[in-house]
Write an enzyme that holds these catalytic residues in place. Structure first.
Site, short mmCIF file in Angstrom:
data_model
loop_
_atom_site.label_atom_id
_atom_site.label_comp_id
_atom_site.label_asym_id
_atom_site.label_seq_id
_atom_site.Cartn_x
_atom_site.Cartn_y
_atom_site.Cartn_z
CG ASN A 20 -2.02 0.91 1.39
OD1 ASN A 20 -2.10 1.46 2.26
ND2 ASN A 20 -2.76 0.80 0.26
CG PHE A 122 8.10 -9.71 4.69
CD1 PHE A 122 7.71 -10.97 5.12
CD2 PHE A 122 7.03 -8.78 4.66
CE1 PHE A 122 6.62 -11.32 5.47
CE2 PHE A 122 5.54 -9.14 4.84
CZ PHE A 122 5.36 -10.74 5.28
CE LYS A 271 2.66 5.02 12.40
NZ LYS A 271 1.63 4.10 11.77
NE ARG A 337 -1.88 -0.27 7.16
CZ ARG A 337 -0.81 -0.60 6.32
NH1 ARG A 337 -0.84 -1.46 5.37
NH2 ARG A 337 0.42 -0.35 6.67
CG ASN A 338 -1.00 -0.70 13.47
OD1 ASN A 338 -0.89 -2.17 13.67
ND2 ASN A 338 -0.26 -0.14 12.54
#
Ligand SMILES: NC(=O)C1=CN([C@@H]2O[C@H](COP(=O)(O)OP(=O)(O)OC[C@H]3O[C@@H](n4cnc5c(N)ncnc54)[C@H](O)[C@@H]3O)[C@@H](O)[C@H]2O)C=CC1
Ligand SMILES: O=C(CO)COP(=O)(O)O
Length: 418
Positions: A20, A122, A271, A337-338
């Site tokens: 993304n 990764f 964060k 998203r988190n």
């Protein structure tokens, strides 16, 4: 605008990663190399972790009469054919000078600027595969939000990438939700770039901004300062703050250049833990006051972590004044998203990993693994009690505490400032 250059060579730019944010940053730099053809070669190679992808029926690219639509295709072929990353950045037209490449060594071949942008879990393996494959005088920028924790301690990805590839690597981080940047909605970002002085000693080409105080060598100590790095040949435009900024700055993506690589990297990594805590309290329906309390405590723990463990290089102002600090906490605790997945996990009473799998279509949360990694580092340092919010998130993920326990867990440490 292109200007006359006294340099016979131009920088070739590669992006390692195509999720993304990876794809969004590839778009940003692909636009800028077109606008600055005096400094940069025109093609952007973008490494794609290859997978088969089936175009969904509701996609504008779906054509029942075409083999491209009726069976899964290689993602690289789809990106190069449609000029869109249909899986990780759907609906955004990509500049045609982005070339998706499934071979990571081939992607970076001949590149003098390497942009690392993939989920942090990764990067170690990808860099292992790149050892000896990058040109020695290449320079890197890590857009990764995470920290690398091992038996040796807690390391920034800019440092671990730099050491593995024997190159200098800076960091880019900010309040930058990828989908908003891809839609060219205005935001700011912070780039920390502080290479050895030899890169700024080259003559400044005519027509380009002159060297500012920001180009001067730093007195800060960091591991990259003691590495033996190959000097950028004089045929290339210098990779000073002005030219690095030129590669990333857009009218909708405003760059501030700093030197605090540790602060920029830690702001982006830590964060994500704070955003999980914000999602937990929001999921309980506790409202904006509770979220703001989490943000306040989160900023203090970020500053404390930076000053405690990276005191040689870290500046507390980076967390409180720059986009990579306070602004990223705010945006991540609003629409990241988190935050969103943690909120859903609490509301639905489900494990966050299950929500991640269901909601993100292959995108990866960084906060969950970072919470575990930071916990294991703090435990090794016997300093868990000094970071009650980070520890609360770890213990909630582990099932040792409930989101409702957050006020009690942070209260013990919340002493009055008198
Ligand atoms: N998405 C966002 O809004 C922002 C993300 N970031 C940071 O940027 C970094 C990259 O994030 P995204 O590009 O959003 O990634 P993402 O969350 O979209 O992750 C998907 C990517 O991971 C790759 N992947 C999956 N399995 C892999 C494997 N085994 N080996 C290598 N790659 C694999 C996929 O091919 C895909 O490119 C993260 O550290 C994130 O925190 C920073 C700012 C904004
Ligand atoms: O880093 C981000 C915004 O700056 C995005 O955060 P998430 O990974 O939580 O979506």
């Amino acid at each position: 605008m292109a200007s006359l250059s006294i340099h016979s060579k131009k920088h070739k730019v590669a992006v390692v990663g195509s999720g993304n944010w990876g794809t969004t940053i590839a778009k940003v730099v692909a636009e800028n190399v077109q606008a600055h053809s005096d400094l940069f070669e025109q093609e952007i190679q973008m490494w794609v972790y290859e997978e088969d992808y089936q175009i969904p029926k509701d996609s504008k690219h779906y054509d029942a009469g075409s083999a491209l639509s009726t069976k899964p295709q290689k993602l690289t072929q789809l990106i190069n054919g449609l000029h869109e990353n249909v899986k990780y950045l759907p609906g955004i037209a990509l500049p045609k000078n982005i070339v998706a490449n499934p071979d990571v060594a081939d992607t970076v071949k001949g590149s003098t600027i390497l942009i690392f942008n993939l989920p942090h879990q990764f990067i170690g393996r990808v860099c292992d595969g790149l050892r000896g494959k990058v040109i020695p005088y290449a320079r890197g920028i890590s857009c990764i939000k995470g920290v690398s924790v091992s038996d040796q301690g807690c390391e920034l990805f800019s440092e671990s990438i730099g050491k593995k590839l024997n190159i200098y690597c800076g960091a880019l981080s900010g309040a930058n939700i990828a989908n908003e940047v891809a839609l060219e909605k205005w935001c700011e970002t912070t780039i920390a770039y502080d290479p050895p002085a030899m890169d700024s000693k080259q003559p400044t080409p005519a027509g380009s901004p002159s060297a500012s105080s920001a180009d001067l060598p730093s007195l800060q100590k960091s591991e990259s300062k003691s590495m033996k790095l190959a000097a950028l040949p004089a045929e290339y435009p210098p990779l000073n703050h002005a030219n690095v900024r030129t590669l990333f700055h857009r009218p909708y993506f405003h760059v501030r250049m700093v030197k605090d690589v540790a602060g920029v990297s830690l702001g982006g990594a830590l964060k994500n833990i704070v955003a999980l805590a914000a999602g937990f309290v929001d999921g309980l329906g506790w409202g904006d006051n509770a979220k703001s309390a989490v943000i306040r405590i989160g900023i203090l723990e970020e500053v404390k972590f930076g000053m405690q463990f990276f005191s040689h290089t870290c500046r507390s102002e980076t967390f409180t004044e720059e986009s990579c600090g306070v602004a990223d906490i705010i945006t991540s605790c609003s629409g990241g998203r988190n935050f969103r997945c943690a909120k859903m996990a609490v509301k639905e009473g489900k494990p966050i990993g299950e929500i991640e799998e269901r909601e993100l279509n292959g995108q990866k949360l960084q906060g969950t693994s970072t919470a575990y990694e930071v916990h294991s580092f703090l435990k090794a340092m016997a300093m868990e009690k000094e970071f009650p919010l980070f520890e609360a998130v770890y213990n909630i993920l582990e099932g040792n505490n409930k989101p409702e326990d957050i006020p009690k867990l942070v209260e013990a440490h919340s002493t009055d400032d008198v």
